[in-house]
Scaffold this motif. Structure first.
Motif, PDB file in Angstrom:
ATOM      1  N   PHE A 125       1.054  -1.297   0.145  1.00 52.66           N
ATOM      2  CA  PHE A 125      -0.064  -0.126   0.048  1.00 52.66           C
ATOM      3  C   PHE A 125       0.827   1.229  -0.103  1.00 52.66           C
ATOM      4  N   TYR A 126       0.303   2.401  -0.151  1.00 52.40           N
ATOM      5  CA  TYR A 126       0.976   3.800  -0.327  1.00 52.40           C
ATOM      6  C   TYR A 126       0.818   4.455   0.871  1.00 52.40           C
ATOM      7  N   PHE A 127       1.930   5.197   1.432  1.00 53.42           N
ATOM      8  CA  PHE A 127       1.677   6.441   2.285  1.00 53.42           C
ATOM      9  C   PHE A 127       1.912   7.424   1.574  1.00 53.42           C
ATOM     10  N   VAL A 128       1.026   8.540   1.648  1.00 54.10           N
ATOM     11  CA  VAL A 128       1.244   9.676   0.571  1.00 54.10           C
ATOM     12  C   VAL A 128       1.365  10.915   1.548  1.00 54.10           C
ATOM     13  N   ASP A 129       2.310  11.549   1.375  1.00 53.83           N
ATOM     14  CA  ASP A 129       2.602  12.759   2.165  1.00 53.83           C
ATOM     15  C   ASP A 129       2.313  14.115   1.137  1.00 53.83           C
ATOM     16  N   LEU A 130       1.283  14.760   1.634  1.00 49.30           N
ATOM     17  CA  LEU A 130       0.613  15.765   1.098  1.00 49.30           C
ATOM     18  C   LEU A 130       1.284  17.313   1.436  1.00 49.30           C
ATOM     19  N   PRO A 131       1.598  18.103   0.840  1.00 52.87           N
ATOM     20  CA  PRO A 131       2.190  19.326   0.716  1.00 52.87           C
ATOM     21  C   PRO A 131       1.558  20.125   2.178  1.00 52.87           C
ATOM     22  N   GLY A 132       2.476  20.515   3.105  1.00 52.82           N
ATOM     23  CA  GLY A 132       2.235  21.308   4.237  1.00 52.82           C
ATOM     24  C   GLY A 132       1.519  22.725   3.769  1.00 52.82           C
ATOM     25  N   TYR A 133       0.637  22.812   4.834  1.00 50.94           N
ATOM     26  CA  TYR A 133      -0.129  24.220   4.575  1.00 50.94           C
ATOM     27  C   TYR A 133       0.087  25.172   5.598  1.00 50.94           C
ATOM     28  N   GLY A 134      -0.175  26.658   5.403  1.00 51.34           N
ATOM     29  CA  GLY A 134      -0.019  27.452   6.464  1.00 51.34           C
ATOM     30  C   GLY A 134       1.395  28.034   6.541  1.00 51.34           C
ATOM     31  N   TYR A 135       2.319  27.974   5.631  1.00 53.67           N
ATOM     32  CA  TYR A 135       3.471  28.609   5.786  1.00 53.67           C
ATOM     33  C   TYR A 135       3.677  30.004   5.274  1.00 53.67           C
ATOM     34  N   ALA A 136       3.702  31.078   6.077  1.00 56.71           N
ATOM     35  CA  ALA A 136       3.422  32.386   5.331  1.00 56.71           C
ATOM     36  C   ALA A 136       4.754  32.969   4.482  1.00 56.71           C
ATOM     37  N   LYS A 137       5.753  32.302   4.672  1.00 56.89           N
ATOM     38  CA  LYS A 137       6.947  32.852   3.697  1.00 56.89           C
ATOM     39  C   LYS A 137       6.997  32.524   2.285  1.00 56.89           C
ATOM     40  N   VAL A 138       5.931  31.577   1.793  1.00 53.80           N
ATOM     41  CA  VAL A 138       5.808  31.300   0.528  1.00 53.80           C
ATOM     42  C   VAL A 138       4.799  32.302  -0.126  1.00 53.80           C
ATOM     43  N   SER A 139       4.975  32.314  -1.584  1.00 50.50           N
ATOM     44  CA  SER A 139       4.131  33.176  -2.142  1.00 50.50           C
ATOM     45  C   SER A 139       2.576  32.670  -2.319  1.00 50.50           C
ATOM     46  N   LYS A 140       1.565  33.696  -2.132  1.00 52.25           N
ATOM     47  CA  LYS A 140       0.528  33.349  -2.335  1.00 52.25           C
ATOM     48  C   LYS A 140       0.024  32.306  -3.464  1.00 52.25           C
ATOM     49  N   SER A 141       0.403  32.692  -4.568  1.00 51.54           N
ATOM     50  CA  SER A 141       0.413  31.814  -5.799  1.00 51.54           C
ATOM     51  C   SER A 141       0.681  30.407  -5.310  1.00 51.54           C
ATOM     52  N   MET A 142       1.982  30.415  -4.734  1.00 51.14           N
ATOM     53  CA  MET A 142       2.383  29.012  -4.330  1.00 51.14           C
ATOM     54  C   MET A 142       1.448  28.378  -3.535  1.00 51.14           C
ATOM     55  N   ARG A 143       1.065  29.051  -2.290  1.00 52.38           N
ATOM     56  CA  ARG A 143       0.148  28.480  -1.465  1.00 52.38           C
ATOM     57  C   ARG A 143      -1.063  28.093  -2.051  1.00 52.38           C
ATOM     58  N   ALA A 144      -1.570  28.634  -3.081  1.00 51.27           N
ATOM     59  CA  ALA A 144      -2.871  28.519  -3.688  1.00 51.27           C
ATOM     60  C   ALA A 144      -2.694  27.002  -4.653  1.00 51.27           C
ATOM     61  N   ASP A 145      -1.496  26.902  -5.291  1.00 49.47           N
ATOM     62  CA  ASP A 145      -1.139  25.986  -6.048  1.00 49.47           C
ATOM     63  C   ASP A 145      -1.205  24.628  -5.266  1.00 49.47           C
ATOM     64  N   TRP A 146      -0.672  24.901  -4.018  1.00 50.22           N
ATOM     65  CA  TRP A 146      -0.326  23.481  -3.191  1.00 50.22           C
ATOM     66  C   TRP A 146      -1.897  23.133  -2.584  1.00 50.22           C
ATOM     67  N   GLY A 147      -2.783  24.039  -2.363  1.00 55.43           N
ATOM     68  CA  GLY A 147      -4.134  23.831  -1.895  1.00 55.43           C
ATOM     69  C   GLY A 147      -4.853  23.143  -2.787  1.00 55.43           C
ATOM     70  N   LYS A 148      -4.691  23.772  -4.250  1.00 53.88           N
ATOM     71  CA  LYS A 148      -5.383  22.921  -5.095  1.00 53.88           C
ATOM     72  C   LYS A 148      -5.251  21.559  -5.429  1.00 53.88           C
ATOM     73  N   MET A 149      -3.688  21.268  -5.511  1.00 54.56           N
ATOM     74  CA  MET A 149      -3.222  20.007  -5.792  1.00 54.56           C
ATOM     75  C   MET A 149      -3.668  19.046  -4.442  1.00 54.56           C
ATOM     76  N   ALA A 150      -3.678  19.558  -3.283  1.00 55.84           N
ATOM     77  CA  ALA A 150      -3.996  18.533  -2.165  1.00 55.84           C
ATOM     78  C   ALA A 150      -5.630  18.402  -2.204  1.00 55.84           C
ATOM     79  N   GLU A 151      -6.477  19.393  -2.612  1.00 52.10           N
ATOM     80  CA  GLU A 151      -7.959  19.173  -2.743  1.00 52.10           C
ATOM     81  C   GLU A 151      -8.226  18.256  -3.893  1.00 52.10           C
ATOM     82  N   GLU A 152      -7.446  18.519  -4.711  1.00 52.68           N
ATOM     83  CA  GLU A 152      -7.933  17.657  -6.118  1.00 52.68           C
ATOM     84  C   GLU A 152      -7.571  16.039  -5.491  1.00 52.68           C
ATOM     85  N   TYR A 153      -6.642  15.962  -4.888  1.00 51.34           N
ATOM     86  CA  TYR A 153      -6.044  14.451  -4.481  1.00 51.34           C
ATOM     87  C   TYR A 153      -7.281  13.894  -3.612  1.00 51.34           C
ATOM     88  N   LEU A 154      -7.547  14.704  -2.730  1.00 48.10           N
ATOM     89  CA  LEU A 154      -8.311  14.313  -1.550  1.00 48.10           C
ATOM     90  C   LEU A 154      -9.916  14.054  -2.280  1.00 48.10           C
TER      91      LEU A 154
END
Length: 204
Positions: free
Chosen positions: A84-113
């Motif tokens: 079976f697979y363990f799947v490590d999704l991107p962490g969220y809530g880190y302020a020092k990354v760009s808004k666009s990068m945070r949005a991309d991570w959130g979109k990627m995680a939500e699509e997977y979930l």
């Protein structure tokens, strides 16, 4: 559960990179500094399978780890569907990354979930020392609303005294009702057997 093998498979930056094999998957979700990599290494009793970093927010991909497969990845026949697979999704809530990068991570995680049919269990990590953040609560609400099977793991429990931990667990439980909350320490391994029992029950 006895761990017979654990290998890093791939980092996926797009949906087309997700594994195609019909193996069950256990996803790990949490803030960038909550200790997901340490938890994964602790569960698998490996020192550095999942890379830890002093820079929160470094993980920008969905990382797949193949657990208890019959064959090593390099020599596995195409017909092998063991493990079976363990799947490590991107962490969220880190302020020092760009808004666009945070949005991309959130979109990627939500699509997977949302879309991953073979997702068997979501393990949401929260820091036992603190009250769940608004983003923690938002994710928990999403998992609950969408009826995703999940548990909550309160990390870094060794940093608290017994009385402090009991107080924090009550607080987390009140903020995240109807979810099982398990205290965990990646340093001592406390909580490992309990988390594995939840995983094993889901995969059975």
């Amino acid at each position: 559960m006895k761990i017979t093998s654990a290998e890093f498979l791939k980092s996926a930056f797009e949906r087309r990179h997700w594994p195609l094999e019909a193996r069950r998957e256990v996803a790990f979700l949490g803030r960038s500094n909550v200790g997901k990599s340490s938890l994964l290494n602790s569960l698998l009793q490996r020192k550095a399978l999942a890379r830890t970093s002093n820079t929160p927010g470094r993980t920008q991909s969905i990382n797949f780890f193949l657990i208890n497969a019959k064959y090593p990845i390099a020599t596995a026949p195409a017909t092998d569907k063991s493990g079976f697979y363990f799947v490590d999704l991107p962490g969220y809530g880190y302020a020092k990354v760009s808004k666009s990068m945070r949005a991309d991570w959130g979109k990627m995680a939500e699509e997977y979930l949302s879309d991953r049919e073979r997702l068997a269990l979501c393990i949401q990590l929260v820091d036992s020392r603190h009250k769940p953040s608004p983003l923690d609560l938002q994710l928990h609400e999403w998992l609950t609303f969408n009826e995703k099977r999940h548990i909550v793991v309160a990390t870094k429990s060794d940093k608290l005294s017994s009385s402090e931990l009991s107080k924090q667990l009550r607080l987390i439980g009140a903020e995240m009702p109807e979810s099982k909350v398990i205290p965990y320490s990646s340093q001592t391994g406390k909580g490992r057997d309990v988390v594995w029992s939840e995983i094993a029950a889901t995969l059975a």
